[in-house]
Write an enzyme that holds these catalytic residues in place. Structure first.
Site, short mmCIF file in Angstrom:
data_model
loop_
_atom_site.label_atom_id
_atom_site.label_comp_id
_atom_site.label_asym_id
_atom_site.label_seq_id
_atom_site.Cartn_x
_atom_site.Cartn_y
_atom_site.Cartn_z
CG HIS A 58 -2.02 0.72 1.49
ND1 HIS A 58 -3.66 0.84 1.63
CD2 HIS A 58 -2.40 2.23 0.54
CE1 HIS A 58 -4.25 1.59 1.29
NE2 HIS A 58 -3.50 3.11 0.35
CG HIS A 60 -1.03 6.21 -1.90
ND1 HIS A 60 -2.69 6.14 -2.68
CD2 HIS A 60 -1.37 6.01 -0.51
CE1 HIS A 60 -2.60 6.08 -2.02
NE2 HIS A 60 -2.62 5.87 -0.47
CG ASP A 305 -2.64 4.70 3.63
OD1 ASP A 305 -2.25 4.53 2.19
OD2 ASP A 305 -3.29 4.98 4.52
CG HIS A 309 -0.44 14.83 1.21
ND1 HIS A 309 -1.49 14.89 -0.17
CD2 HIS A 309 -1.50 14.35 1.80
CE1 HIS A 309 -2.32 14.14 0.32
NE2 HIS A 309 -2.12 12.85 1.04
#
Lengths: 441, 316
Positions: A58, A60, A305, A309
């Protein structure tokens, strides 16, 4: 046989001091004591643990589309520094990874980068919109050979669509990874629903919104005899549901994030958006249940996860801040803190939940190989992590390889350092620094 | 104490100091020249990210009565509408020369962020943040209660033994939250009433009682009943079946008002009032209703807060 590297004096997950010889083909040539190899580069791992390369189901990586937050290059550098030799890139990029073209792009970028294996996760539905199934077979048939599908960030809410997805992927042994979040129960949600959310005036994300979807989906998986994986489990009730489902023989696996194993909703009192994440940080009792669930095998694996950002989307009002935390580079020290130092897992257990189990779930042949007792496997591809559990440090995200600095552990004192990483027999991390990437033939 | 962000963490001593200072400030409003030189040369920035007439005007009047300069900054005429961050907006204003920032914001926690993230070196006064807190409203409510209950002789007194019933949309009300904490700190007993759907999750952990039966509560003759505005703009979906049903069960209707008319029970409302929904015209216009006094007292309380924070009269 030419030996490229000799790792000496390290302890393998079974607790045995073992020397490891890696050959020029990138495989573990020999395991044993007092190994000697001519012309080999020697890595002294005395006092350190040698684990199989970590596998993250998991991650990103944000590319394509959001490369101001992360790229495949920087994300896999962060992964390598964290000890990962395989990551699975979630589909919520821009454009969404819902076609063979996009997953092949991500896969190719991973091969070019050469820091870890990169396996794109395909979207379940077109555009993550939850309305029509994406071309799942096309993604499987692509170079990327996708078998894991998820609308992560969004829940596949429609029960009929979820049923169809579970049925469809059986034709190529695929599975669905569900972001369990009942959308109506979480409209506007900003943090865990509790007395604290009421006090802080932030809309609540109730535990039942996760649990009700898990309950539905394990029953659907049972009904159509398919495989389901539950992403980032965050509540005690979810652990109980998964425990029950496994007891019924339902083919369900689950993951928990490092942050849900360590942090609680109390951090939200600061209104610092670095603690804003989906699912939200929960309560002490949830953290306790998640730790127990990971220790007893109810939860199979740790998924970071990792959600990078930009500062612009995090240094703003809580209500409008993006959800998510970085996590690749701190995962192992956090797991040591939450699970090993608390006596809940030994290093064999860590190797199981961070390497062998996620590799088993994805059916990786070249990752996560362990003997039954937790030893490394002679002849296996040399994906290895040398880890110093005694190294103390203060987390400083500006030191991270990730492009983003939204780490919730900023300023926290932790123990543990990934000192060396071997990816396919090539040393990509030496003395805790990146070296050169592996070049795929 | 450098900032006023919430009543949740306002100490008993500080709360009482603000109320007592407000009492002194109130006397200024009775003079022909309603002005003190105390904050001459200091600048108060009214930074309003949400529409507000009464709170902004009240702070402006308070600052001017203390001789401070006032900069009014409304979000719709600022670069915020062009995408500027809160941090940049505040730092720009500080560069112009603000000593205190009075901020209303639609986001819960925005005032805390401003005060605690190093974005501002000014004194920060929370003039309402999302559904979190509105501390000066609670202080002016307590001040109004004290004045009425002790016939303007309340200096030095708290609200021990006083029973206040807060009615209506507790879930979306920053006024209710600030009142709950402050009234509790001052020793009052607080009972909340309203639809269960508008009660916050975990309300049982708050220092309040919850009773859904408004008629039974009014029969207890509380010292005050505070009617809250139903904040339809914050609601998605149905929290109660209809306005009529809400009014029947939790409105201060004419029939309910008649039962407490001419009793000592005060009627309070933070405004603006939805007449006919949470309060009837008869109740709203009655002498028991303190709504206009609350507005007037707001100036005195805000003068006290500005004075104590900017003149450094509140200890750590």
């Amino acid at each position: 046989m030419t030996i490229s590297y000799l790792i000496t004096g390290g302890t393998t997950p079974d607790g045995i001091a073992t020397d490891i010889a890696i050959d020029a083909n990138g495989t573990i040539a020999h395991l044993g004591n007092s190994l000697a190899a001519e012309a080999a580069q020697t890595i002294d791992a005395t006092g350190k643990i040698v684990l199989p390369g970590l596998v993250d189901l998991h991650t990103h990586l944000r590319e394509p589309g959001n490369d101001d937050a992360e790229t495949v290059e920087t994300g896999t550098q962060a992964a390598a520094k964290g000890g990962f030799t395989a990551v699975h890139a979630m589909a919520n990029s821009n454009p969404v990874a819902d076609t063979a073209g996009v997953v092949e792009q991500v896969y190719r970028l991973g091969r070019q980068s050469g820091w870890t294996d990169v396996h794109p996760v395909g979207a379940v539905t077109v555009g993550l919109a939850g309305e029509r199934l994406a071309e799942l077979s096309a993604m499987y048939d692509s170079t990327a050979q996708v078998t894991m599908f998820s609308d992560d960030g969004m829940c596949v809410w429609d029960p009929v669509l979820m049923r169809r997805a579970l049925e469809y992927v059986k034709s190529f042994d695929g599975f669905i990874a569900q972001h369990a979040q009942e959308p109506r129960l979480t409209e506007g949600a900003q943090m865990n629903e509790s007395a604290l959310s009421s006090e802080l005036g932030l809309a609540g994300w109730p535990a039942v919104a996760e649990e009700s979807i898990i309950a539905r989906d394990v029953l659907l998986a049972q009904h159509v005899d398919s495989r389901i994986h539950i992403c980032h489990v965050s509540t005690a009730g979810s652990v109980e549901l998964i425990r029950w489902a496994k007891s019924q023989g339902i083919n369900v696996t689950a993951e928990v994030t490092p942050h849900h194993l360590l942090l609680t909703e109390d951090y939200v009192k600061t209104y610092d958006p670095v603690y804003k994440v989906n699912p939200p940080l929960r309560k002490d009792s949830d953290v306790h249940a998640l730790r127990e669930g990971l220790a007893d095998g109810t939860i199979d694996t740790v998924g970071t996860d990792h959600a990078p950002h930009t500062q612009e989307t995090k240094q703003c009002e809580w209500v409008v801040a993006a959800m998510g935390m970085t996590g690749l580079e701190t995962a192992l020290p956090v797991i040591q803190h939450a699970m090993v130092d608390t006596g809940l897992l030994d290093w064999h257990g860590v190797a199981r939940v961070m390497s062998a189990n996620p590799a088993r779930i994805y059916r990786h042949a070249e990752q996560g190989q362990l003997t039954k007792s937790g030893g490394l496997v002679e002849g296996a591809v040399a994906n290895l992590v040398v880890y110093d559990p005694h190294h103390k440090f203060t987390v400083n995200p500006t030191d991270h390889a990730s492009k983003s600095t939204n780490s919730p552990y900023r300023g926290m004192e932790l123990s543990g350092q990934v000192t060396d990483v071997f990816y396919r027999g090539h040393q990509v991390v030496a003395d805790a620094n990146l070296t050169t990437p592996y070049r795929h033939s | 104490m450098r900032h006023l962000l919430a009543t949740r963490d306002l100490s008993y001593d500080h709360a009482l100091a603000i109320l007592d200072t407000a009492q002194e400030m109130a006397s200024v409003s009775d003079r022909s020249i309603k002005k003190l030189p105390t904050l001459r040369g200091q600048t108060v920035v009214n930074l309003f990210f949400e529409d507000s007439t009464r709170t902004r005007t009240s702070f402006e009047a308070a600052a001017k009565r203390l001789s401070a300069d006032v900069l009014n900054f409304a979000v719709k005429t600022s670069s915020v509408s062009k995408g500027e961050s809160l941090k940049d907006t505040v730092q720009t204003l500080e560069a112009i020369g603000g000593d205190a920032i009075v901020m209303r914001h639609w986001a819960s926690g925005a005032a805390q962020q401003l005060a605690n993230f190093g974005w501002s070196s000014s004194a920060v006064i929370n003039a309402g943040d999302g559904t979190h807190e509105h501390p000066t409203q609670a202080l002016l409510d307590a001040f109004t209660l004290r004045n009425r209950l002790y016939n303007q002789q309340g200096t030095g007194k708290d609200l021990a033994g006083i029973h206040i019933v807060i009615v209506g949309d507790i879930l979306h009300s920053r006024v209710a939250r600030s009142n709950v904490w402050l009234l509790h700190t001052l020793g009052a007993k607080v009972t909340l009433s309203g639809p269960p759907t508008l009660m916050p999750v975990g309300v049982h952990t708050w220092p309040v009682e919850v009773n859904y039966d408004l008629d039974a509560l009014l029969a207890q003759r509380p010292e005050a009943v505070m009617m809250l505005r139903v904040q339809a703009e914050r609601m998605s979906g149905d929290f109660f079946p209809s306005a009529a049903e809400y009014t029947r069960r939790w409105g201060l209707t004419n029939d309910r008002y008649k039962k407490i008319a001419n009793t000592p029970t005060l009627i309070m409302h933070p405004g603006p009032m939805n007449r006919g929904l949470e309060i009837s015209a008869a109740a709203a216009d009655s002498a028991q209703n303190t709504a206009l006094e609350q507005v007037a007292n707001g100036v005195s309380v805000r003068m006290a807060v500005l004075y104590l924070l900017l003149a450094g009269q509140l200890g750590q």
